[in-house]
Scaffold this active site. Sequence first.
Site, PDB file in Angstrom:
ATOM      1  N   ASP A 117     -16.630  55.481 -32.741  1.00 42.52           N
ATOM      2  CA  ASP A 117     -16.115  54.109 -32.862  1.00 42.52           C
ATOM      3  C   ASP A 117     -16.282  53.300 -31.593  1.00 42.52           C
ATOM      4  O   ASP A 117     -15.477  52.400 -31.297  1.00 42.52           O
ATOM      5  CB  ASP A 117     -14.628  54.131 -33.278  1.00 42.52           C
ATOM      6  CG  ASP A 117     -14.425  54.820 -34.610  1.00 42.52           C
ATOM      7  OD1 ASP A 117     -15.321  54.742 -35.459  1.00 42.52           O
ATOM      8  OD2 ASP A 117     -13.368  55.446 -34.794  1.00 42.52           O
ATOM      9  N   LYS A 149     -21.122  51.265 -31.898  1.00 45.54           N
ATOM     10  CA  LYS A 149     -22.544  51.545 -32.135  1.00 45.54           C
ATOM     11  C   LYS A 149     -23.130  50.555 -33.141  1.00 45.54           C
ATOM     12  O   LYS A 149     -24.269  50.125 -33.008  1.00 45.54           O
ATOM     13  CB  LYS A 149     -22.717  52.973 -32.675  1.00 45.54           C
ATOM     14  CG  LYS A 149     -22.245  54.053 -31.712  1.00 45.54           C
ATOM     15  CD  LYS A 149     -22.321  55.439 -32.326  1.00 45.54           C
ATOM     16  CE  LYS A 149     -21.326  55.675 -33.440  1.00 45.54           C
ATOM     17  NZ  LYS A 149     -19.918  55.697 -33.028  1.00 45.54           N
ATOM     18  N   LYS A 160     -22.401  47.411 -33.832  1.00 45.79           N
ATOM     19  CA  LYS A 160     -22.739  46.092 -33.278  1.00 45.79           C
ATOM     20  C   LYS A 160     -24.061  46.149 -32.514  1.00 45.79           C
ATOM     21  O   LYS A 160     -24.924  45.295 -32.675  1.00 45.79           O
ATOM     22  CB  LYS A 160     -21.620  45.589 -32.351  1.00 45.79           C
ATOM     23  CG  LYS A 160     -22.094  44.383 -31.538  1.00 45.79           C
ATOM     24  CD  LYS A 160     -21.088  43.694 -30.666  1.00 45.79           C
ATOM     25  CE  LYS A 160     -21.858  42.739 -29.719  1.00 45.79           C
ATOM     26  NZ  LYS A 160     -21.023  41.805 -29.003  1.00 45.79           N
ATOM     27  N   GLY A 198     -18.333  55.029 -39.822  1.00 44.44           N
ATOM     28  CA  GLY A 198     -17.993  53.683 -40.262  1.00 44.44           C
ATOM     29  C   GLY A 198     -18.430  52.741 -39.165  1.00 44.44           C
ATOM     30  O   GLY A 198     -17.814  52.697 -38.109  1.00 44.44           O
ATOM     31  N   HIS A 199     -19.533  52.049 -39.379  1.00 44.96           N
ATOM     32  CA  HIS A 199     -20.095  51.173 -38.340  1.00 44.96           C
ATOM     33  C   HIS A 199     -19.909  49.724 -38.765  1.00 44.96           C
ATOM     34  O   HIS A 199     -20.395  49.309 -39.808  1.00 44.96           O
ATOM     35  CB  HIS A 199     -21.582  51.486 -38.129  1.00 44.96           C
ATOM     36  CG  HIS A 199     -21.811  52.891 -37.640  1.00 44.96           C
ATOM     37  ND1 HIS A 199     -23.055  53.437 -37.488  1.00 44.96           N
ATOM     38  CD2 HIS A 199     -20.929  53.853 -37.251  1.00 44.96           C
ATOM     39  CE1 HIS A 199     -22.941  54.686 -37.040  1.00 44.96           C
ATOM     40  NE2 HIS A 199     -21.658  54.960 -36.902  1.00 44.96           N
ATOM     41  N   THR A 200     -19.199  48.981 -37.932  1.00 39.93           N
ATOM     42  CA  THR A 200     -18.844  47.607 -38.287  1.00 39.93           C
ATOM     43  C   THR A 200     -19.858  46.632 -37.708  1.00 39.93           C
ATOM     44  O   THR A 200     -20.147  46.666 -36.515  1.00 39.93           O
ATOM     45  CB  THR A 200     -17.451  47.263 -37.723  1.00 39.93           C
ATOM     46  OG1 THR A 200     -16.573  48.342 -38.026  1.00 39.93           O
ATOM     47  CG2 THR A 200     -16.919  45.973 -38.302  1.00 39.93           C
ATOM     48  N   GLN A 211     -20.714  59.116 -35.023  1.00 39.01           N
ATOM     49  CA  GLN A 211     -19.692  59.834 -34.234  1.00 39.01           C
ATOM     50  C   GLN A 211     -19.979  59.631 -32.732  1.00 39.01           C
ATOM     51  O   GLN A 211     -20.535  58.621 -32.370  1.00 39.01           O
ATOM     52  CB  GLN A 211     -19.615  61.308 -34.623  1.00 39.01           C
ATOM     53  CG  GLN A 211     -19.050  61.560 -36.014  1.00 39.01           C
ATOM     54  CD  GLN A 211     -20.051  61.354 -37.137  1.00 39.01           C
ATOM     55  OE1 GLN A 211     -21.133  61.925 -37.122  1.00 39.01           O
ATOM     56  NE2 GLN A 211     -19.714  60.554 -38.119  1.00 39.01           N
ATOM     57  N   THR A 216     -10.991  55.368 -42.586  1.00 36.17           N
ATOM     58  CA  THR A 216      -9.719  55.844 -43.152  1.00 36.17           C
ATOM     59  C   THR A 216      -8.550  54.902 -42.872  1.00 36.17           C
ATOM     60  O   THR A 216      -7.456  55.112 -43.403  1.00 36.17           O
ATOM     61  CB  THR A 216      -9.371  57.228 -42.566  1.00 36.17           C
ATOM     62  OG1 THR A 216      -9.349  57.119 -41.144  1.00 36.17           O
ATOM     63  CG2 THR A 216     -10.400  58.277 -42.957  1.00 36.17           C
ATOM     64  N   GLY A 217      -8.752  53.912 -42.006  1.00 29.40           N
ATOM     65  CA  GLY A 217      -7.667  52.980 -41.672  1.00 29.40           C
ATOM     66  C   GLY A 217      -6.610  53.579 -40.752  1.00 29.40           C
ATOM     67  O   GLY A 217      -5.603  52.935 -40.445  1.00 29.40           O
ATOM     68  N   LYS A 229     -16.189  45.948 -25.642  1.00 28.42           N
ATOM     69  CA  LYS A 229     -14.795  45.522 -25.816  1.00 28.42           C
ATOM     70  C   LYS A 229     -14.087  45.185 -24.500  1.00 28.42           C
ATOM     71  O   LYS A 229     -12.899  45.450 -24.342  1.00 28.42           O
ATOM     72  CB  LYS A 229     -14.019  46.584 -26.631  1.00 28.42           C
ATOM     73  CG  LYS A 229     -14.624  46.785 -28.023  1.00 28.42           C
ATOM     74  CD  LYS A 229     -13.799  47.663 -28.936  1.00 28.42           C
ATOM     75  CE  LYS A 229     -12.937  46.854 -29.860  1.00 28.42           C
ATOM     76  NZ  LYS A 229     -12.437  47.646 -31.036  1.00 28.42           N
ATOM     77  N   LEU A 230     -14.847  44.594 -23.568  1.00 30.32           N
ATOM     78  CA  LEU A 230     -14.246  44.180 -22.303  1.00 30.32           C
ATOM     79  C   LEU A 230     -13.056  43.264 -22.541  1.00 30.32           C
ATOM     80  O   LEU A 230     -12.014  43.367 -21.872  1.00 30.32           O
ATOM     81  CB  LEU A 230     -15.312  43.454 -21.453  1.00 30.32           C
ATOM     82  CG  LEU A 230     -14.810  42.953 -20.105  1.00 30.32           C
ATOM     83  CD1 LEU A 230     -14.432  44.110 -19.192  1.00 30.32           C
ATOM     84  CD2 LEU A 230     -15.853  42.067 -19.430  1.00 30.32           C
TER      85      LEU A 230
END
Length: 431
Positions: free
Chosen positions: A14, A17, A19, A41-43, A226, A303-304, A333-334
């Site tokens: 998480d 990756k 983005k 789960g890649h957002t 992962q 999975t939330g 995520k700075l």
Amino acid sequence: MPNNVVVLGTQWGDEGKGKIADLLTSRAGIVVRSQGGNNAGHTLVVGDRKVVVRLVPSGILHKDCLCLIGSGVVVSPEALFGEIGELTAAGFENVESRIKLSEGCALLLPVHPAIDRGAEKKRGKNAIGTTGRGIGPCYEDKVARRGLRIGDLKNMSVFEDKLRALLDYRNFLLKHYYDEPEVSFETVMNSVLPVRERMLAMLTDVSDTIAKAGKQGVKVLFEGAQGTFLDIDYGTYPYVTSSNTVAGGCCTGSGAGPLSLDYVLGIAKVYTTRVGGGPFPTELNDEVGEGIRKRGHEFGAVTGRPRRTGWYDAVAMRRAVTINSLSALALMKLDVLDGMDEVKICTAYRLPDGTVSELPPFAAYEYEVEPVYESMPGWKESTFGITEFDRLPVNAQRYLKRLEELSGVKVAIISTGPERNQTIHLEDPFA
Ligand code: GDP
Ligand code: IMO
Ligand code: MG
């Protein structure tokens, strides 16, 4: 000029990756997945749209991109076609015809999540906290040489014989060892038969496709799933996933030769998260950790579950640099650390006997370590969406420089928000 670029996680997954894979795909003709399955789960955020891909390579968002799934991936037909349906409904073009599968992919069948659930229950307080998708049991069957592969769908008489043998064994365990309902032959057949022809039409030789792309100058992006410390060999065993998440896994899982990887981009948050059980030396079980979780929306994409949060771990990162031959880092995520009085970096581990180690241990039971921290002043200004390094608050610049120094590898990308354009580009991995 690099042709084959790897994007992989350097922490516990998480990292962001999705983005970065999506950003770099504008330069690539092919995106490859080599390991894992629908535990990922890649957002990807494009404008006000958010898409989460699980099994499908994130290249699917770019309409001319070919998406390859190599033999190191475990493929659940139900998950694959569920995702294809969702992506098609969301308006992405030619989704199914742009996904190609290796016939060597292990088939993840309904019996695997059942075993995953049973095994987690049996572990009790030592549960791994898996995603419950059946990933581990599917890899077990593969390695034990009793698993079914996509290619087996070519010959249904062979397929049925192998399936009966597999269920004979797995149902014995479900019934007598795990005390769980058995999974019938019909249930499994019903999960594959309706999509059998479609899957066969998607088969390709992934290794050969990648090799030919190289000769034609088509750029290839390998999208890791992962993260390094979830690797079956190098992670915090047994609190790991069941595949090789490190760079070497790209080769074995896709059939790309080891010398064909030109650039390995490690993705890391400027802090650390982990979801599920297992060691996490820099974990913050206090309001600082809670603040990071809230500001970073640190809840699992699959999975939330709330993600555990903590400071950046430069000890672990140095191992990730070595194992993966990292060419550079993307620091993500700075903006989540904006507004803090101080920020900390773990520079060493103090072991129970008082000695200090600069290398992480291998096994979970050896992780009784106390992080040695270096503290730096935080910054009050917002970094959200900033696209130039020089415009960052001075303390944020200093923090990033220190992360770079302690990690021992240059920084190529800094991310200041979930969207494509909220990014500082310092080096182009494909250039
Ligand atoms: P992956 O599994 O490595 O692809 O990462 P996930 O998608 O599971 O989690 C990363 C989350 O962080 C996603 O919700 C992204 O949209 C989000 N994200 C990525 N980069 C940034 C960033 O720089 N800032 C913020 N605030 N969010 C980001
Ligand atoms: P992406 O690709 C974070 C974790 C699970 C659990 C362990 C084993 O989105 O970064 P598994 O279901 O694989 O047997 O679970 O691995 N895990 C992940 N954590 N991101 C992921 O994927 C993960 N995939 C598995 O939480 O601790
Ligand atoms: Mg994820």
